[in-house]
Motif scaffolding. Structure first.
Motif, mmCIF file in Angstrom:
data_model
loop_
_atom_site.group_PDB
_atom_site.id
_atom_site.type_symbol
_atom_site.label_atom_id
_atom_site.label_comp_id
_atom_site.label_asym_id
_atom_site.label_seq_id
_atom_site.Cartn_x
_atom_site.Cartn_y
_atom_site.Cartn_z
ATOM 1 N N UNK A 7 0.859 -1.182 0.000
ATOM 2 C CA UNK A 7 0.000 0.000 0.000
ATOM 3 C C UNK A 7 0.897 1.234 0.000
ATOM 4 N N UNK A 8 1.961 1.172 0.784
ATOM 5 C CA UNK A 8 2.962 2.244 0.813
ATOM 6 C C UNK A 8 4.338 1.596 0.755
ATOM 7 N N UNK A 9 5.105 1.967 -0.253
ATOM 8 C CA UNK A 9 6.434 1.394 -0.442
ATOM 9 C C UNK A 9 7.472 2.120 0.412
ATOM 10 N N UNK A 10 8.657 1.536 0.461
ATOM 11 C CA UNK A 10 9.766 2.197 1.146
ATOM 12 C C UNK A 10 10.088 3.504 0.428
ATOM 13 N N UNK A 11 10.537 4.507 1.150
ATOM 14 C CA UNK A 11 10.915 5.770 0.492
ATOM 15 C C UNK A 11 12.121 5.565 -0.415
ATOM 16 N N UNK A 12 12.197 6.370 -1.486
ATOM 17 C CA UNK A 12 13.333 6.286 -2.415
ATOM 18 C C UNK A 12 14.640 6.686 -1.738
ATOM 19 N N UNK A 13 14.581 7.707 -0.901
ATOM 20 C CA UNK A 13 15.774 8.130 -0.173
ATOM 21 C C UNK A 13 15.348 8.846 1.098
ATOM 22 N N UNK A 14 16.263 8.864 2.058
ATOM 23 C CA UNK A 14 16.031 9.538 3.331
ATOM 24 C C UNK A 14 17.286 10.330 3.666
ATOM 25 N N UNK A 15 17.120 11.587 4.020
ATOM 26 C CA UNK A 15 18.247 12.393 4.480
ATOM 27 C C UNK A 15 18.484 12.101 5.957
ATOM 28 N N UNK A 16 19.729 11.891 6.300
ATOM 29 C CA UNK A 16 20.086 11.502 7.660
ATOM 30 C C UNK A 16 20.778 12.656 8.366
ATOM 31 N N UNK A 17 20.301 12.956 9.556
ATOM 32 C CA UNK A 17 21.000 13.871 10.453
ATOM 33 C C UNK A 17 21.715 12.989 11.466
ATOM 34 N N UNK A 18 23.044 13.087 11.500
ATOM 35 C CA UNK A 18 23.839 12.199 12.330
ATOM 36 C C UNK A 18 23.400 12.176 13.781
ATOM 37 N N UNK A 19 23.405 10.969 14.348
ATOM 38 C CA UNK A 19 23.083 10.796 15.752
ATOM 39 C C UNK A 19 21.606 10.638 16.059
ATOM 40 N N UNK A 20 20.749 10.770 15.043
ATOM 41 C CA UNK A 20 19.312 10.587 15.262
ATOM 42 C C UNK A 20 18.878 9.213 14.782
ATOM 43 N N UNK A 21 17.740 8.763 15.310
ATOM 44 C CA UNK A 21 17.168 7.511 14.840
ATOM 45 C C UNK A 21 16.411 7.757 13.533
ATOM 46 N N UNK A 22 16.513 6.803 12.631
ATOM 47 C CA UNK A 22 15.816 6.862 11.349
ATOM 48 C C UNK A 22 14.793 5.733 11.335
ATOM 49 N N UNK A 23 13.609 6.001 10.807
ATOM 50 C CA UNK A 23 12.594 4.962 10.663
ATOM 51 C C UNK A 23 12.263 4.811 9.185
ATOM 52 N N UNK A 24 12.445 3.588 8.677
ATOM 53 C CA UNK A 24 12.054 3.240 7.312
ATOM 54 C C UNK A 24 10.790 2.406 7.436
ATOM 55 N N UNK A 25 9.774 2.727 6.647
ATOM 56 C CA UNK A 25 8.472 2.092 6.859
ATOM 57 C C UNK A 25 7.796 1.761 5.535
ATOM 58 N N UNK A 26 7.103 0.618 5.516
ATOM 59 C CA UNK A 26 6.236 0.267 4.400
ATOM 60 C C UNK A 26 4.935 -0.287 4.973
ATOM 61 N N UNK A 27 3.929 -0.383 4.117
ATOM 62 C CA UNK A 27 2.628 -0.899 4.549
ATOM 63 C C UNK A 27 2.096 -1.848 3.494
ATOM 64 N N UNK A 28 1.551 -2.965 3.954
ATOM 65 C CA UNK A 28 1.033 -4.000 3.066
ATOM 66 C C UNK A 28 -0.496 -3.950 3.030
ATOM 67 N N UNK A 29 -1.088 -4.700 2.108
ATOM 68 C CA UNK A 29 -2.540 -4.745 2.008
ATOM 69 C C UNK A 29 -3.150 -5.881 2.829
ATOM 70 N N UNK A 30 -2.321 -6.647 3.541
ATOM 71 C CA UNK A 30 -2.819 -7.750 4.366
ATOM 72 C C UNK A 30 -2.187 -7.700 5.757
#
Length: 79
Positions: A7-30
């Protein structure tokens, strides 16, 4: 009985600010799918640094204290 789809794919790219946590997320239809995460085509095996979370239809990968060393191609395999 529909096929498993994003339903929602992984992002193409993410800008990172050093020392912070990053969350990569996707969503399925089931519900109740399982996700396996890879970085640069290698299975991720560092549970202190990379925390996978699955809840309902969403799959997340938390990257703790992100640095430039965490740059790369992240993929998720869902079944």
């Amino acid at each position: 009985n529909e096929d498993l789809q994003f339903i929602r794919r992984l992002p193409q790219s993410i800008d990172v600010i050093g020392g912070r946590d990053i969350i990569i997320e996707c969503e399925m239809n089931k519900l109740d799918t399982q996700a396996i995460w890879k970085k640069d085509n290698e299975f991720i095996r560092n549970p202190q640094k990379f925390i996978p979370i699955s809840e309902n239809k969403k799959h997340k990968l938390i990257i703790k204290d992100a640095t430039s060393e965490d740059s790369g191609l992240y993929t998720v395999i869902v079944n």
